[in-house]
Design an enzyme around this catalytic site. Sequence first.
Site, PDB file in Angstrom:
ATOM      1  N   PHE A 198       0.906  -1.042   0.147  1.00  0.00           N
ATOM      2  CA  PHE A 198      -0.020   0.100  -0.049  1.00  0.00           C
ATOM      3  C   PHE A 198       0.769   1.149   0.034  1.00  0.00           C
ATOM      4  O   PHE A 198       1.621   1.303   0.860  1.00  0.00           O
ATOM      5  CB  PHE A 198      -0.933   0.051   1.369  1.00  0.00           C
ATOM      6  CG  PHE A 198      -1.688   1.302   1.123  1.00  0.00           C
ATOM      7  CD1 PHE A 198      -3.051   1.062   0.805  1.00  0.00           C
ATOM      8  CD2 PHE A 198      -1.435   2.607   1.623  1.00  0.00           C
ATOM      9  CE1 PHE A 198      -3.915   2.046   0.402  1.00  0.00           C
ATOM     10  CE2 PHE A 198      -2.141   3.612   1.558  1.00  0.00           C
ATOM     11  CZ  PHE A 198      -3.508   3.302   0.982  1.00  0.00           C
ATOM     12  N   ASP A 307       9.190   2.949   1.528  1.00  0.00           N
ATOM     13  CA  ASP A 307       7.955   3.898   1.971  1.00  0.00           C
ATOM     14  C   ASP A 307       7.753   3.674   3.356  1.00  0.00           C
ATOM     15  O   ASP A 307       7.417   2.469   3.908  1.00  0.00           O
ATOM     16  CB  ASP A 307       6.907   3.497   1.374  1.00  0.00           C
ATOM     17  CG  ASP A 307       5.510   4.212   1.583  1.00  0.00           C
ATOM     18  OD1 ASP A 307       5.778   4.624   2.781  1.00  0.00           O
ATOM     19  OD2 ASP A 307       4.693   3.925   0.899  1.00  0.00           O
ATOM     20  N   LYS A 338       2.029  10.447   8.180  1.00  0.00           N
ATOM     21  CA  LYS A 338       1.244   9.983   9.532  1.00  0.00           C
ATOM     22  C   LYS A 338       1.996  10.598  10.903  1.00  0.00           C
ATOM     23  O   LYS A 338       1.984  11.823  11.058  1.00  0.00           O
ATOM     24  CB  LYS A 338       1.334   8.400   9.349  1.00  0.00           C
ATOM     25  CG  LYS A 338       0.360   7.880   8.383  1.00  0.00           C
ATOM     26  CD  LYS A 338       0.099   6.383   8.530  1.00  0.00           C
ATOM     27  CE  LYS A 338      -0.642   6.082   7.480  1.00  0.00           C
ATOM     28  NZ  LYS A 338      -2.263   5.685   7.925  1.00  0.00           N
ATOM     29  N   THR A 359       2.122  24.128  -4.810  1.00  0.00           N
ATOM     30  CA  THR A 359       2.329  25.487  -4.205  1.00  0.00           C
ATOM     31  C   THR A 359       2.627  25.574  -2.590  1.00  0.00           C
ATOM     32  O   THR A 359       3.491  26.306  -2.094  1.00  0.00           O
ATOM     33  CB  THR A 359       0.522  25.755  -3.946  1.00  0.00           C
ATOM     34  OG1 THR A 359       0.107  25.913  -5.293  1.00  0.00           O
ATOM     35  CG2 THR A 359       0.264  27.001  -3.261  1.00  0.00           C
TER      36      THR A 359
END
Lengths: 478, 478
Positions: A198, A307, A338, A359
Amino acid sequence: LRLVFPPPGCRYVSKAAPQAQVEFDFSGPSMKTAVPGPRSQNMSLSQNVGAINFFCNYEESRGNYLVDVDGNRMLDIYTQISSIPIGYNHPALLKLMSNPNNLSTLVNRPALGILPPENFPDKLTESLLSMSPSGMTRVQTMACGSCSNENAFKAMFIWYRNKERGHNTPSEEDLSSCMVNQAPGCPDLSILSFMGAFHGRTMGCLATTHSKAIHKLDVPSFDWPIAPFPRLQYPLEEFSRENAQEEARCLEEVEDLIVKWRQKGKPVAGIVIEPIQAEGGDNHASPDFFKSLRNIARKHGCAFHVDEVQTGGGATGKMWAHEHWGMDDPADIVSFSKKLLTGGYYHRDELQPYRIFNTWMGDPSKNLILAEVLNVIRRENLLEEVTRSGKALLNGLYDLQAQYPGMLSRARGQGTFCAIDICDDATRNSILLKARDKGVLLGGCGDRSIRFRPSLVFKEYHVHIFLNIFNEVLAQHK
Amino acid sequence: LRLVFPPPGCRYVSKAAPQAQVEFDFSGPSMKTAVPGPRSQNMSLSQNVGAINFFCNYEESRGNYLVDVDGNRMLDIYTQISSIPIGYNHPALLKLMSNPNNLSTLVNRPALGILPPENFPDKLTESLLSMSPSGMTRVQTMACGSCSNENAFKAMFIWYRNKERGHNTPSEEDLSSCMVNQAPGCPDLSILSFMGAFHGRTMGCLATTHSKAIHKLDVPSFDWPIAPFPRLQYPLEEFSRENAQEEARCLEEVEDLIVKWRQKGKPVAGIVIEPIQAEGGDNHASPDFFKSLRNIARKHGCAFHVDEVQTGGGATGKMWAHEHWGMDDPADIVSFSKKLLTGGYYHRDELQPYRIFNTWMGDPSKNLILAEVLNVIRRENLLEEVTRSGKALLNGLYDLQAQYPGMLSRARGQGTFCAIDICDDATRNSILLKARDKGVLLGGCGDRSIRFRPSLVFKEYHVHIFLNIFNEVLAQHK
C-alpha cells in the site's frame, strides 16, 4: 467496565501501572454506551458517511485514550490510522500551540518552495534533519503521504532519464512530446512494487498499491511490474529454511521482472517497498531480504525507495523501521507522513529535487509541532519505552495464541508495531467490534489480521489493560 | 522608495487611500535592500533551493504587505501563488488562533473519514457548505489541490464504470484484474483536458496538465485526449466574430476527440477545465463556451469537472469563477484549494464518494480558519471590494497598455484576477524583478504574461500604489 483478569500464570498479570506516568492519561477505559452511541448515531455529515466509526470529543481525549461524543473513553491502539505520535493533547504540544510567538505560523501558510519563513531552516534542522536516515542529508516536505510518494516516484523517473541521457538537458523532442503525454518526453518507465503493498491512493501511488481491490477498482492504471512479497511462516524459528527459500524466490522474481520489463520497453526506474507491509496485512521480511533487494536495485540501475509512511516515527522501537536492517546505505529515497505530522521524503543527493514543486510543499505549522514531538520522544526516552511495551505486547500475544490456538496465529511485530491473525475475516471483524464496545480501539489489516498501532506513549501497563480486555473478548468467542 | 507619479491625466492619480481601512495594513512598500537582500542570501536550506525567492518574516507581514528577513516590505500581488485569502496576520485570524478552545483542533489531527470531531459537521456547514456551488450539496475535503483533483478524477471514473455496468457491483474479473493494474478492473478510461491547462503535478493530475514542459518532462503519462483551449484576441469587443469562431472550433475539436477516444477503446469519463487557465497564461473563454462545453459533456455521458483551485475563493468578484457563467447546473464536480485553505471538491449526489478515502481526508484546523475567513469576507463585503478594486486595476492596465503599446497587450481579467502580456519573456522576467526591487511582488504565467493575484483585502488605494510603481518600472524599460 469490569476488567476480567486472565488465568494465573499469564505473565502480564503481575505488572501494575506506575502512577507517576499517568499525569496526562486516564486510568483505564470507561464505557457508557455501545459504540457508536446514541449521540454519534444522531450526528450526520454531508460527506462520505459510510466509513465513519463515531464522532469524537478530542478536547476530552488524553494520552492513550480517545473519548467519543457519548462520553465513552477508549484505549486507542489504532491512533487515527497510526498517525498520532505522542497521544492526544500532550501537555507539551498544548503549551507549544498556546505560545503567541507561534500564531503567525498558524495563520500565514507560505508557499514554502519560493518564500519560506525565516525559522524554517532551523525548524527543519530541529525536526526532520535531526532524524535523517543514513546516507541522506536532504529532505523535501509535502502535504500528505500520497503526495510524498507521488513526488518520490517523479524524482526517481527524472533521475533515471537523466542517467539514460548522460546529462540533464532534454532534447527538443523531449520537450514537445511531453506536452501531449507522449514519449520520449513522457517515457514508458515503470516502478516495481509488491503484491500486498500500500503506497497511497492517488493515481501514481495507486499503480503500486496492491492490498485491496476496492482501492483500485475502476481507476485506470499503469502496466508496471508487481513482484511477490515473501509470505513468511510462523513461528519464524521453526521455519527458517522455508522462509529463506521463500525470500529467495521473491528476489529471483524481482530480477526476472526487471529484465522482462526492460525487454518490454518499460524499464524499471525504481523499486518501492514498505519495511513492513502494513495495510496489506503486516507482512514482514528479514533484514537479509531487504539487503539483497537493495543490491538488486543497484545492480540493475533502479532507484530504491523505502516507504516509511506507516512504519516511520518510532513505533518499531527505532525512528525508522529500515534501521533494523543495519545498513549504512539503506535507500535512495525514504518517504514519510502520518506520525511525522507532515508528509515528505528524504533523498540521496543524486536524486535532485529541482523539478519537484507545488504550491504549499508541506506546512510549517506541522514542522513546528513535529520539532516538539521529537523533543518529547527524546526527553521521555519513548523509543526505549516502545521497545519495552512492544516486548510485553508480543509476549502477551504469544501467550494468548497458545491459549486460543484455533483462533489466533502468526503473532508478529517489531516494537509496538505488532499484529496477529484471526481464524477468519468474520471472526476478526466481530472481535474488533466487541473490543471496541469494551473500550479498546483496534484496526484490521490484510484479510484477517488485527494490527496494533498505539502511539509512542503506550506503556507496559497499557499493554496489560489491553491484554486483559482482549482476553475477555477472545474467551467470549471461544 | 521614491514613488514616481505617472503623468497627469491618469485616472488613478487622484485616488487617495482611505485611512480608516489601514488599521492592520501598512501605508506602502518600504525597501531597504535589493531582493533577495544580504540576510536572505546568507540563509540556506537543505531543500530544493533553486526556486526560493527570499526568506520571509511572516510575523511582521500584515495585510497586503509581505516583509522579508532584510526588513523590506513589499506590496504582495502574488500572495503565495494565490493562496492567501485575506492578507497576512488578519486580526480576526490571530484572535481565532489565540482562543484556547481551538487548541485541541491544532494538536489532534483526526482521520476525518472514520473519526471526525464533534464540531466538524458544524464547521463544514459554516464554511464549505455555506458556499456550495449551484446544484451541489456534498463536499469532500482533501489536503491539497493535487489530491483534490486526483480524487475528483477517481470519483468520475467510478461513476462512469458504474454507469457502464448499470449497477454498482463489480464482477469477479473486475476485482481480480484490478489487483494487477489490468482491465477490466483498471479500465482504459480517460479524462479530456485542454492545452495550457494546469491541474496539479501528481501523476493523474499531471496527465491533464499542459502548461509548461518542465512540469511533465520525464514522467510517464496516460494517452488521454487534449483539446485546444480558445485563444481569444483582444480587445474582445473588436474581435467578437473571430473569438466566437475560435471557441466554436475548440468545441468541435472536443466532440471529435470524445468520439475518437471512444473508438480507441479509451472512453472519456470526464472533462476537466479551469474557468480561467491560470498557470497556462490567464486564458479566458466566454460563458457561452463553458455552457456549450457543459452540454457536450452531458450529451456524451462524460462528467464535467470544473477546477477552481486557483479561481475559487472570491478573487473574480464572485466566490466561484463559474458563477459568472450564470448556470443552475454548472458542473458535476468543483475542486478547490489555495484560498480555501483546505483542498477538496464539491460533487453532485450521483458521484458517490464511498470509495474515496485516505488517512487525513483534509485537516479540521484549516476548516476552522476558513470559517472565520468567510465571516470576514461577509462582514467586510470583500467580494464587492474585489469587484471595485478589480475595475480600477483593469482600467489602470488599459491605460498603461495605451501608454506602452509596444510593451503591453491583452490586459484582461475578472475581479482582481487580472493579467497582461509583455512583449517577450525576457522583458517580462526583467519587469518582475524590477517591480520586486521597488516593492511590488508579482508572478508570471504562460509564456510572457504577468498575473495579478492579490488577496481579497486588496483595495482601490492598493491598486494605485501598484500602478504608480508599475508605471515607473515600465518607463525605465521603454
